[in-house]
Design a protein around this motif. Structure first.
Motif, PDB file in Angstrom:
ATOM      1  N   ALA A  41      14.269  22.908 -13.186  1.00 13.67           N
ATOM      2  CA  ALA A  41      13.745  24.147 -13.786  1.00 13.67           C
ATOM      3  C   ALA A  41      13.004  24.973 -12.744  1.00 13.67           C
ATOM      4  O   ALA A  41      13.192  26.204 -12.639  1.00 13.67           O
ATOM      5  CB  ALA A  41      12.830  23.775 -14.954  1.00 13.67           C
ATOM      6  N   ALA A  42      12.168  24.238 -11.979  1.00  9.84           N
ATOM      7  CA  ALA A  42      11.421  24.932 -10.926  1.00  9.84           C
ATOM      8  C   ALA A  42      12.385  25.526  -9.893  1.00  9.84           C
ATOM      9  O   ALA A  42      12.185  26.665  -9.416  1.00  9.84           O
ATOM     10  CB  ALA A  42      10.462  23.942 -10.262  1.00  9.84           C
TER      11      ALA A  42
ATOM     12  N   SER B 202      15.368  26.477 -10.466  1.00 11.37           N
ATOM     13  CA  SER B 202      15.987  27.653 -11.065  1.00 11.37           C
ATOM     14  C   SER B 202      15.087  28.881 -10.899  1.00 11.37           C
ATOM     15  O   SER B 202      15.544  29.971 -10.546  1.00 11.37           O
ATOM     16  CB  SER B 202      16.236  27.355 -12.551  1.00 11.37           C
ATOM     17  OG  SER B 202      16.663  28.490 -13.214  1.00 11.37           O
ATOM     18  N   LEU B 203      13.753  28.670 -11.162  1.00 12.39           N
ATOM     19  CA  LEU B 203      12.807  29.793 -11.038  1.00 12.39           C
ATOM     20  C   LEU B 203      12.737  30.272  -9.597  1.00 12.39           C
ATOM     21  O   LEU B 203      12.695  31.471  -9.306  1.00 12.39           O
ATOM     22  CB  LEU B 203      11.422  29.355 -11.519  1.00 12.39           C
ATOM     23  CG  LEU B 203      11.284  29.113 -13.033  1.00 12.39           C
ATOM     24  CD1 LEU B 203       9.841  28.793 -13.386  1.00 12.39           C
ATOM     25  CD2 LEU B 203      11.729  30.343 -13.825  1.00 12.39           C
ATOM     26  N   SER B 204      12.716  29.261  -8.661  1.00 10.76           N
ATOM     27  CA  SER B 204      12.626  29.623  -7.238  1.00 10.76           C
ATOM     28  C   SER B 204      13.822  30.452  -6.816  1.00 10.76           C
ATOM     29  O   SER B 204      13.685  31.463  -6.117  1.00 10.76           O
ATOM     30  CB  SER B 204      12.596  28.355  -6.377  1.00 10.76           C
ATOM     31  OG  SER B 204      11.387  27.693  -6.555  1.00 10.76           O
TER      32      SER B 204
ATOM     33  N   ARG C 141      15.651  32.260  -8.813  1.00  8.73           N
ATOM     34  CA  ARG C 141      15.522  33.593  -9.432  1.00  8.73           C
ATOM     35  C   ARG C 141      14.582  34.488  -8.615  1.00  8.73           C
ATOM     36  O   ARG C 141      14.862  35.664  -8.349  1.00  8.73           O
ATOM     37  CB  ARG C 141      14.966  33.434 -10.852  1.00  8.73           C
ATOM     38  CG  ARG C 141      14.850  34.739 -11.616  1.00  8.73           C
ATOM     39  CD  ARG C 141      14.208  34.489 -12.961  1.00  8.73           C
ATOM     40  NE  ARG C 141      14.963  33.580 -13.784  1.00  8.73           N
ATOM     41  CZ  ARG C 141      16.060  33.919 -14.462  1.00  8.73           C
ATOM     42  NH1 ARG C 141      16.496  35.172 -14.428  1.00  8.73           N
ATOM     43  NH2 ARG C 141      16.704  33.025 -15.168  1.00  8.73           N
ATOM     44  N   LEU C 142      13.453  33.894  -8.168  1.00  7.97           N
ATOM     45  CA  LEU C 142      12.475  34.647  -7.381  1.00  7.97           C
ATOM     46  C   LEU C 142      13.092  35.091  -6.060  1.00  7.97           C
ATOM     47  O   LEU C 142      12.934  36.244  -5.629  1.00  7.97           O
ATOM     48  CB  LEU C 142      11.256  33.741  -7.134  1.00  7.97           C
ATOM     49  CG  LEU C 142       9.956  34.403  -6.705  1.00  7.97           C
ATOM     50  CD1 LEU C 142       9.501  35.403  -7.778  1.00  7.97           C
ATOM     51  CD2 LEU C 142       8.849  33.357  -6.500  1.00  7.97           C
TER      52      LEU C 142
ATOM     53  N   GLU D 184      12.660  21.138  -3.637  1.00 12.70           N
ATOM     54  CA  GLU D 184      12.726  20.681  -5.051  1.00 12.70           C
ATOM     55  C   GLU D 184      14.037  19.937  -5.321  1.00 12.70           C
ATOM     56  O   GLU D 184      14.057  18.891  -5.971  1.00 12.70           O
ATOM     57  CB  GLU D 184      12.669  21.911  -5.997  1.00 12.70           C
ATOM     58  CG  GLU D 184      11.315  22.539  -6.130  1.00 12.70           C
ATOM     59  CD  GLU D 184      10.289  21.659  -6.852  1.00 12.70           C
ATOM     60  OE1 GLU D 184      10.716  20.803  -7.671  1.00 12.70           O
ATOM     61  OE2 GLU D 184       9.075  21.823  -6.600  1.00 12.70           O
TER      62      GLU D 184
ATOM     63  N   PHE E  89       6.243  23.528 -11.351  1.00 13.52           N
ATOM     64  CA  PHE E  89       6.633  24.579 -12.277  1.00 13.52           C
ATOM     65  C   PHE E  89       5.559  25.660 -12.317  1.00 13.52           C
ATOM     66  O   PHE E  89       5.853  26.856 -12.332  1.00 13.52           O
ATOM     67  CB  PHE E  89       6.861  24.011 -13.695  1.00 13.52           C
ATOM     68  CG  PHE E  89       7.169  25.086 -14.695  1.00 13.52           C
ATOM     69  CD1 PHE E  89       8.442  25.666 -14.744  1.00 13.52           C
ATOM     70  CD2 PHE E  89       6.176  25.595 -15.534  1.00 13.52           C
ATOM     71  CE1 PHE E  89       8.695  26.691 -15.644  1.00 13.52           C
ATOM     72  CE2 PHE E  89       6.448  26.604 -16.413  1.00 13.52           C
ATOM     73  CZ  PHE E  89       7.704  27.166 -16.481  1.00 13.52           C
TER      74      PHE E  89
ATOM     75  N   CYS F 258       5.945  27.917  -9.351  1.00  9.93           N
ATOM     76  CA  CYS F 258       7.097  28.817  -9.444  1.00  9.93           C
ATOM     77  C   CYS F 258       6.871  29.897 -10.485  1.00  9.93           C
ATOM     78  O   CYS F 258       7.186  31.080 -10.299  1.00  9.93           O
ATOM     79  CB  CYS F 258       8.357  28.017  -9.810  1.00  9.93           C
ATOM     80  SG  CYS F 258       8.937  27.015  -8.465  1.00  9.93           S
TER      81      CYS F 258
ATOM     82  N   VAL G 165       6.903  33.921 -10.121  1.00 11.42           N
ATOM     83  CA  VAL G 165       7.845  34.762 -10.873  1.00 11.42           C
ATOM     84  C   VAL G 165       7.094  35.814 -11.682  1.00 11.42           C
ATOM     85  O   VAL G 165       7.417  37.009 -11.652  1.00 11.42           O
ATOM     86  CB  VAL G 165       8.711  33.887 -11.813  1.00 11.42           C
ATOM     87  CG1 VAL G 165       9.464  34.738 -12.829  1.00 11.42           C
ATOM     88  CG2 VAL G 165       9.693  33.057 -11.015  1.00 11.42           C
TER      89      VAL G 165
ATOM     90  N   LYS H  43      12.500  26.973 -19.628  1.00 14.86           N
ATOM     91  CA  LYS H  43      11.866  27.114 -18.311  1.00 14.86           C
ATOM     92  C   LYS H  43      12.817  27.751 -17.286  1.00 14.86           C
ATOM     93  O   LYS H  43      12.394  28.591 -16.473  1.00 14.86           O
ATOM     94  CB  LYS H  43      11.395  25.755 -17.800  1.00 14.86           C
ATOM     95  CG  LYS H  43      10.072  25.320 -18.397  1.00 14.86           C
ATOM     96  CD  LYS H  43       9.592  24.009 -17.771  1.00 14.86           C
ATOM     97  CE  LYS H  43       8.253  23.589 -18.392  1.00 14.86           C
ATOM     98  NZ  LYS H  43       7.815  22.296 -17.882  1.00 14.86           N
ATOM     99  N   ALA H  44      14.059  27.387 -17.358  1.00 12.31           N
ATOM    100  CA  ALA H  44      15.014  27.888 -16.364  1.00 12.31           C
ATOM    101  C   ALA H  44      15.234  29.412 -16.537  1.00 12.31           C
ATOM    102  O   ALA H  44      15.670  30.086 -15.605  1.00 12.31           O
ATOM    103  CB  ALA H  44      16.331  27.142 -16.498  1.00 12.31           C
TER     104      ALA H  44
END
Lengths: 845, 117
Positions: free
Chosen positions: A649-650, A652-654, A656-657, A679, B16, B19, B23, B104-105
C-alpha cells in the motif's frame, strides 16, 4: 300268611275234619276202616303241623303249603260216605291234595317253587284231576276190592276192559309224575350243602318212601288187591309222618338254639372261634371276616385283606355288630340265611370273642401294613442288638449293601456291612462308647458295598427300650444319599467353576437385590481390587452409593428395570472407589436367579476409564488441531495484512507521489522511487519468510539437514546441529523439522540460552526403527507444554505418528526436548498416510 | 487563497503514515499530526482539533469504529482507510458516522476531499 287268614284256614280245617269225622264214625266202613282212619289222620296231621309252621315262620310259605295239603286232603274223606254220589265225588277229589303236596315238596325248604319245577306241579294237577275222573267214569267199583264201597255214581260204561285200562293209565301216569318228582328230589339232595341236607333229608326220605309205596301200590293193585292195600297203608303212614319231618326242618332253629349253650362252653374252653361257630351253625364251610375300622376293609384272621364282596356263590354273609359297631362277618352257607335267628343268636353269643379276634386281626393287618411299608420304603431300616449285630432289616438294606438274601445280612455286625474297613475300628469304638444308653444320633458315612458301588448313607439311630427301661435294640434308619451327594458335588464343581471364572475375568461383577443392595459374596475379585472394597464391608451396601451422584438416577433406573425382568442395554457411568476415585465403567444390569432361585440383578461392567481418557485426548487433540489451524490462518492473515500488504500500500502511494512529482520535482521523485524500491524489497522479504513459515520448500526438496541449516542461519543464538543425510518419510521429516523449529523458536523466545544443540538420529532397537529429535539448550528451563508455548501442538503431531515427545525442563537447568518417532516398516506404518503431502499444521510462531 | 485543510493521520504503520503525509501535503492538506493507535488518535483529535481525521480501521488497541464511537458531537470529519477493501467492512462504515472509506492504495488528496462536505 296273615293271622286272620291262618285263623280262617284252621277254622275251615276243623270244620272239614269234623265233618269227615262224622262221616267216618257214622258210616259202615268195613274193611276200609283202617285205610280211612289213616287217611283222616294224615290229613289232620298235615293241617295241624301246617298251622303251627305258618304261625311260627309266617314268612316261610312251607306252613301254608302244608295247611293247604291238609285242607284239600280232607276232601278224600268223602269216600267214607255210603252215599254213592258223595263217595264218587270223594274218590274223584281224593288225589287233589297231591297238587299242593308236590308244590310243598318241590318248594321245600325255602317255600318258593323254582321256576323249572312249575311244569311238574301242573302235570301233577292234570293227572290227579283227570286220572280219578276217568276211573269213576269207566269203573263202577273205583276202589278195587272194596266190597262195601258204593258204586260209582258217574259210571258211563261198564266195560271191565275200559275200566282196567283207565285205572292202569292213571296208575302209570301217576307213577311217571312221582318218578319225575323223585328224580328231581334226588338231584337236589345231591347238590345240597351238608346243612341243607340235614334240613331236607328227612322230608325227602319220607316223601320218597311214600311215593315209592304209592306208585308200587298203584301198579300192584292191578295184580293183587291185598298187596296194594298193604302198600297203600305204608304210603299213608309215611305221609302222615311227613309233616313231622317238615316241622323238624323248619323249626330246626329252635332246636339249634340248644347248641348255643355248647358254643359258649366251647369258647370258654378255648376252642378256636371259627371252629366253635362252625359247630354251632352246623356249617363246616364257615369263614370269618373281620372289619378293620382303620383301613376300612375286611381282613381275615391273619390280617390279610379280603376281596369284596366277601360272600360269593353259595355263601351269604351275616354282619356282626358289637356295641353298635361293625366287628365281623360270618360267611356261611346261603341256607343259613333262612335261619336268621340262629345266626343272630350265635353272633350275639360270640360277640365279645369277635371283638377280641377282630382286634387281633386288625393288629395283624397293621403289622402286615407296616411290614409292607418297611419293605417297600426306599429308606434303610435296621435293628441291631447291643453287640452291634443286625437282627432285622428291610429290603432297602439288602439293595444298598449289595448283599441280597436275608442270610447274608442277618446276624452280621453292622460295621461289616456298612462301614469301610479303614473306618471300622473307629466305628466299633464309637458304638461301644455309646453303650449302654445308645443315645439317638445322626451320622453320614460312605462305603463300598458288596457290588463294589460307592454308597453314601445318612443315618439316624435311636435306642429301643424294654419295659424296665434298658436298651435292648438300636434302630437305625438310613437314607441312601449317594445320588444327592453326587449332584451336590456336581453342583459345587459348577459353582466353583463359575466362581473361578467370575474371579478370573477382568470385568466387574456385582450381584444386587431388588433394592440395589449388594448380596453376600456379591462381587468378584476384579471389582474388589479395582474399587478397593473388602467383600465383608461391601455386603448390604447400596450399589447406588458406588456410583457418582450425577449417574445415580440412570443406575437406579437400570437396576429397577432389571429387577422387573428387563435386561438393560449397556451404559457408561462413573463408579467410585472406596477413596472416591472415579472410574468410568461400561455396564449392564441383567435379571438373574441365584443358586437358591431368588431373583437378583447381575451388574457386569468393564473399566473403560483409560479408553474414555484416550477418547477424550483424541477429541482434545482434534480440537487443538483445529484451533492451531485457525490460529495459523489468523496469523497468516495478520502477517499478510501487517506486512506485505502495508508495504505494498505504501509502495502504491509512493509510486502515486512519484508520478505526481516526476515532471515538477525530479529530485523528489527519485527520492520517492528509492523509498518505493526499499518498500518493495522489504515486502518481498516478508513474503518469503511467510512462505517459509508455511512449509519450508527446502525440506521437501533437500531433506532435514539443509532445512534446519536455514533455521540455524537465521537464529540469533548459536546453534550446533548433528543431522544425518538419510531421508525419512515426508511426515516424519515434517514432524522432526517442526519439533526442531518450534523448539528453537521457544529457545529464542523464552529460554535466555546462550547455545542450542539440535541432534537428529536414527534409532533401531531391533524391533522398531525410530527417528529421534533432540533439542537441548542451556537456558532457564521451566518449559510447560500447557502454557501454550506450541509444545502441545508438537505433542499432537508426534503422537499422531505413534511417537513420544518428552520434555525435561527443570527450572534453571536448561531444557531438553526429545521426540522419538517410529519409522514405518515397508509393509505398513503410521507415517504412511502423510506421505507426499504437506503437514497439516502450520509451522512455528 | 484559503488556508489548507488540517488533517490528522492515524495508522500504526510508520511507512504508510510517511507516504500518506507526503501524498496529502502534496495535494494541499496541512498534516497537523499523526497517531499510531486509537487512544493516541482520540487524544490528538482533542488537542489538535483537526478538520479531517484519516483513520486506519485496524489499530493495535481498538479499531477505527471504536475510535469513531468515542468521538463527541463536534467531532471532525473522519475518513476511514484500510489496506483491505471497503466491501470487507460493508455496513460498518455507513453506520460509523465516518465520511467515507478509502483503500490505502487509492489514497489521494482528491479522494479525501471528494468525501468532505
Amino acid at each position: 300268611m296273615t293271622r286272620r287268614r291262618l285263623g280262617a284256614a284252621v277254622a275251615l280245617g276243623i270244620l272239614l275234619y269234623a265233618a269227615a269225622l262224622v262221616l267216618v264214625l257214622t258210616d259202615d266202613l268195613g274193611d276200609r276202616r283202617t285205610l280211612v282212619v289213616l287217611v283222616f289222620a294224615a290229613g289232620v296231621v298235615f293241617t295241624i303241623t301246617g298251622a303251627i309252621a305258618a304261625a311260627r315262620r309266617p314268612r316261610n310259605a312251607t306252613g301254608t303249603q302244608m295247611l293247604a295239603v291238609g285242607l284239600v286232603w280232607s276232601l278224600g274223606s268223602l269216600q267214607a260216605a255210603d252215599d254213592s254220589f258223595v263217595f264218587t265225588l270223594g274218590f274223584a277229589l281224593s288225589a287233589l291234595a297231591f297238587v299242593p303236596f308236590t308244590w310243598l315238596i318241590l318248594s321245600y325248604p325255602t317255600g318258593r317253587l323254582p321256576r323249572d319245577d312249575r311244569w311238574i306241579v301242573a302235570a301233577v294237577a292234570a293227572i290227579v284231576t283227570l286220572g280219578p275222573l276217568s276211573v269213576v267214569l269207566t269203573d263202577s267199583t273205583p276202589i278195587t276190592g272194596c266190597a262195601d264201597c258204593p258204586e260209582s255214581a258217574f259210571v258211563l260204561s261198564d266195560d271191565a276192559g275200559l275200566a282196567r285200562a283207565a285205572s292202569l293209565a292213571y296208575a302209570l301216569l301217576a307213577a311217571a309224575a312221582a318218578l319225575g318228582v323223585f328224580v328231581r328230589l334226588v338231584r337236589r339232595y345231591r347238590a345240597s350243602t351238608p346243612p341243607l341236607r340235614r334240613v331236607v333229608g328227612p322230608v325227602y326220605l319220607f316223601t320218597l318212601e311214600a311215593l315209592v309205596a304209592l306208585i308200587a301200590g298203584g301198579l300192584v293193585s292191578t295184580v293183587s288187591d291185598s298187596a296194594a292195600l298193604w302198600l297203600e297203608h305204608l304210603a299213608l303212614v309215611s305221609l302222615a309222618l311227613m309233616p313231622v319231618a317238615f316241622l323238624a326242618g323248619i323249626l330246626r332253629t329252635r332246636l339249634a338254639r340248644a347248641g348255643i349253650a355248647d358254643l359258649a362252653i366251647a369258647l370258654g374252653n378255648g376252642t378256636p372261634l371259627r371252629d366253635a361257630l362252625a359247630d354251632a351253625l352246623g356249617d363246616p364251610s364257615l369263614r370269618l371276616a373281620y372289619w378293620s375300622a382303620q383301613r376300612e376293609e375286611w381282613v381275615d384272621g391273619e390280617g390279610m385283606t379280603l376281596a369284596e364282596p366277601i360272600a360269593r356263590g353259595a355263601n351269604a354273609a351275616t354282619v356282626v355288630n358289637h356295641g353298635g359297631t361293625r366287628v365281623a362277618a360270618l360267611v356261611h352257607d346261603r341256607t343259613l340265611a333262612e335261619q336268621r335267628e340262629l345266626v343272630d343268636a350265635v353272633a350275639a353269643t360270640a360277640g365279645l370273642a369277635f371283638e377280641k379276634e377282630r382286634l387281633q386281626a386288625e393288629l395283624r393287618a397293621q403289622y402286615r401294613f407296616l411290614e409292607t411299608i418297611i419293605d417297600t420304603a426306599p429308606s434303610l431300616l435296621t435293628v441291631v442288638d447291643t453287640e452291634g449285630r443286625i437282627r432285622n432289616f428291610n429290603r432297602a438294606v439288602e439293595i444298598a449293601s449289595g448283599l441280597e438274601g436275608r442270610t447274608r445280612v442277618e446276624g452280621r455286625h453292622f460295621w461289616e456291612v456298612f462301614i469301610d474297613p479303614a473306618e471300622r475300628e473307629a466305628m466299633i469304638e464309637r458304638f461301644r462308647a455309646a453303650a449302654p444308653d445308645f443315645p439317638a444320633t445322626e451320622y453320614e458315612n460312605t462305603f463300598m458295598n458288596a457290588n463294589g458301588q460307592e454308597r453314601v448313607i445318612a443315618w439316624h439311630s435311636a435306642p429301643l427300650l424294654d419295659e424296665s427301661g434298658d436298651v435292648v435294640r438300636v434302630i437305625a434308619g438310613g437314607i441312601d444319599i449317594t445320588e444327592r451327594k453326587r449332584r451336590e458335588l456336581d453342583l459345587q464343581r459348577q459353582r466353583d467353576f463359575a466362581n473361578a471364572v467370575a474371579d478370573a475375568i477382568p470385568s466387574f461383577i456385582v450381584i444386587v437385590d431388588h433394592d440395589g443392595a449388594v448380596v453376600p459374596a456379591g462381587a468378584n475379585r476384579a471389582f474388589l481390587d479395582a474399587f478397593s472394597w473388602a467383600l465383608s464391608k461391601l455386603e448390604g451396601t447400596s450399589f447406588l452409593e458406588l456410583v457418582a451422584d450425577d449417574d445415580e438416577f440412570s443406575a437406579r433406573m437400570a437396576i429397577a428395570g432389571a429387577a422387573n425382568g428387563v435386561p438393560q442395554s449397556e451404559r457408561e457411568s462413573r463408579w467410585l472407589t472406596r477413596d472416591d476415585q472415579e472410574r468410568i465403567v461400561a455396564w449392564t444390569a441383567t435379571p438373574v436367579l441365584d443358586q437358591r432361585g431368588t431373583a437378583r440383578v447381575l451388574v457386569s461392567g468393564a473399566d473403560v476409564t483409560e479408553r474414555a481418557r484416550q477418547e477424550e485426548e483424541v477429541r482434545a487433540s482434534r480440537a487443538r488441531i483445529v484451533a492451531a489451524t485457525d490460529a495459523a490462518r489468523r496469523r497468516l492473515e495478520r502477517n499478510l495484512h501487517d506486512g506485505a500488504q502495508q508495504r505494498l500500500a505504501a509502495l502504491s502511494l509512493s509510486l502515486r507521489l512519484t508520478e505526481s512529482k516526476l515532471p515538477v520535482d525530479v529530485e523528489a521523485a527519485l527520492e520517492s522511487l528509492a523509498a518505493a524500491r526499499s518498500e518493495l524489497a522489504q515486502a518481498l522479504d516478508e513474503l518469503r519468510e511467510l512462505a517459509r513459515g508455511l512449509h519450508p520448500n527446502v525440506l521437501t526438496d533437500r531433506g532435514l539437514g539443509p532445512a534446519l541449516e536455514g533455521l540455524v542461519v537465521r537464529s540469533p543464538i548459536p546453534v550446533t546441529i548433528d543431522i544425518p543425510a538419510e531421508r525419512f518419510p515426508p511426515a516424519i521429516e515434517a514432524a522432526a523439522y517442526y519439533v526442531a523449529a518450534e523448539a528453537l523458536a521457544n529457545v529464542v523466545k523464552y529460554a535466555q540460552a546462550t547455545e542450542v544443540r539440535v541432534r537428529i538420529s536414527g534409532d533401531d532397537d531391533g524391533e522398531v526403527q525410530s527417528v529421534v529429535v533432540e533439542v537441548v539448550d542451556d537456558g532457564i528451563g521451566g518449559a510447560d507444554p500447557s502454557r501454550g508455548s506450541g509444545l502441545e501442538g508438537l505433542e499432537d503431531r508426534v503422537e499422531s505418528l505413534d511417537g513420544v515427545l518428552e520434555i525435561e525442563s527443570p527450572r534453571g537447568g536448561g531444557t531438553r526436548i526429545r521426540a522419538t518417532i517410529p519409522v514405518a516398516r515397508p509393509e505398513s506404518g503410521p507415517a504412511e498416510p502423510g506421505h507426499g503431502n504437506p503437514p497439516p499444521v502450520a509451522g512455528p510462531h | 487563497m484559503t488556508s489548507a485543510t488540517t488533517i490528522l493521520i492515524v495508522d500504526d504503520h510508520p511507512s504508510f503514515r510517511r507516504c500518506a503525509r507526503a501524498v496529502l501535503e502534496a495535494d494541499g492538506f496541512a498534516v497537523i499530526g499523526e497517531a499510531d493507535d486509537g487512544e493516541g488518535a482520540i487524544s490528538a483529535i482533542g488537542s489538535l482539533q483537526p478538520e479531517v481525521v484519516l483513520l486506519d480501521v485496524q489499530l493495535p488497541d481498538m479499531d477505527g469504529f471504536a475510535v469513531l464511537s468515542r468521538l463527541g458531537e463536534d467531532a471532525p470529519s473522519v475518513v476511514l482507510v484500510s489496506s483491505r477493501e471497503a466491501s470487507d467492512y460493508d455496513g460498518l462504515i455507513s453506520a460509523s458516522g465516518a465520511r467515507g472509506f478509502i483503500s490505502k492504495a487509492d489514497l489521494s488528496g482528491a479522494a479525501v476531499r471528494s468525501l468532505l462536505p
